[in-house]
Write a protein that holds these residues in place. Structure first.
Motif, PDB file in Angstrom:
ATOM      1  N   LEU A 158      -8.020   8.170   5.406  1.00 48.79           N
ATOM      2  CA  LEU A 158      -6.929   7.252   5.702  1.00 48.79           C
ATOM      3  C   LEU A 158      -6.517   7.369   7.161  1.00 48.79           C
ATOM      4  CD1 LEU A 158      -4.720   8.037   2.590  1.00 48.79           C
ATOM      5  CD2 LEU A 158      -6.051   5.962   2.951  1.00 48.79           C
ATOM      6  N   LEU A 177       0.499   4.752  -2.145  1.00 48.05           N
ATOM      7  CA  LEU A 177       0.297   6.048  -1.485  1.00 48.05           C
ATOM      8  C   LEU A 177       1.392   7.045  -1.815  1.00 48.05           C
ATOM      9  CD1 LEU A 177      -0.935   4.841   2.006  1.00 48.05           C
ATOM     10  CD2 LEU A 177      -2.301   5.922   0.210  1.00 48.05           C
ATOM     11  N   HIS A 198       2.305   8.821   4.370  1.00 47.25           N
ATOM     12  CA  HIS A 198       3.019   8.480   3.139  1.00 47.25           C
ATOM     13  C   HIS A 198       2.640   9.384   1.971  1.00 47.25           C
ATOM     14  CE1 HIS A 198       4.693   4.936   5.002  1.00 47.25           C
ATOM     15  NE2 HIS A 198       3.487   4.604   5.414  1.00 47.25           N
ATOM     16  N   LYS A 243      -1.146   5.803   7.411  1.00 48.44           N
ATOM     17  CA  LYS A 243      -1.213   5.752   5.954  1.00 48.44           C
ATOM     18  C   LYS A 243      -1.126   7.152   5.355  1.00 48.44           C
ATOM     19  CE  LYS A 243      -3.610   1.368   5.825  1.00 48.44           C
ATOM     20  NZ  LYS A 243      -4.805   0.620   5.443  1.00 48.44           N
ATOM     21  N   GLU A 279       0.822  -1.213   0.000  1.00 47.38           N
ATOM     22  CA  GLU A 279       0.000   0.000   0.000  1.00 47.38           C
ATOM     23  C   GLU A 279       0.855   1.261   0.000  1.00 47.38           C
ATOM     24  OE1 GLU A 279      -4.118  -1.231   2.267  1.00 47.38           O
ATOM     25  OE2 GLU A 279      -2.507  -0.392   3.483  1.00 47.38           O
ATOM     26  N   THR A 280       1.989   1.206   0.694  1.00 42.46           N
ATOM     27  CA  THR A 280       2.864   2.372   0.785  1.00 42.46           C
ATOM     28  C   THR A 280       3.338   2.818  -0.586  1.00 42.46           C
ATOM     29  OG1 THR A 280       3.582   1.636   2.966  1.00 42.46           O
ATOM     30  CG2 THR A 280       4.969   3.255   1.868  1.00 42.46           C
TER      31      THR A 280
END
Length: 122
Positions: free
Chosen positions: A77, A65, A84, A81, A61-62
């Protein structure tokens, strides 16, 4: 230009911001679409269906993002999260500015573009 979306907090939100049909539409407009692995699996939508429409699937996910120009989410978010997201990225979603005022202010200080889609009472 890249549009991305990651998992929602499924204790709060079961829907997804980008469906396979939306992937097809965004791609036809010239966008790249990046989604996290198993993005729609809780709704019975397999990664293969998103890939067939042209989406790229990522495990991290990073990475989504930090690399997408536009992040499309239904809900806000988490703080972790949000950390990022970088300057000049755009976050679009139902961001609930009354509930998430401090978090939105922090993103604005980082010069993140924010667009909140709120439902108005009838």
């Amino acid at each position: 230009m890249r549009i991305g979306s990651i998992h929602e907090n499924q204790n709060i939100e079961k829907r997804i911001a980008i469906t396979p049909e939306l992937v097809k539409k965004y791609i036809s407009l010239g966008f790249e679409v990046s989604l996290v692995e198993n993005y729609g699996s809780h709704l019975g939508i397999k990664d293969e269906h998103f890939k067939e429409m042209g989406a790229k699937i990522f495990k991290d996910e990073t990475e989504i993002l930090s690399s997408c120009n536009i992040i499309l989410q239904l809900g806000m978010l988490s703080d972790e999260k949000s950390s990022h997201i970088k300057e000049n990225q755009t976050l679009i979603g139902v961001l609930n500015p009354y509930k998430n005022k401090e978090q939105l202010e922090n993103l604005a200080k980082k010069k993140v573009n924010l667009f909140s889609l709120e439902l108005l009472p009838r």
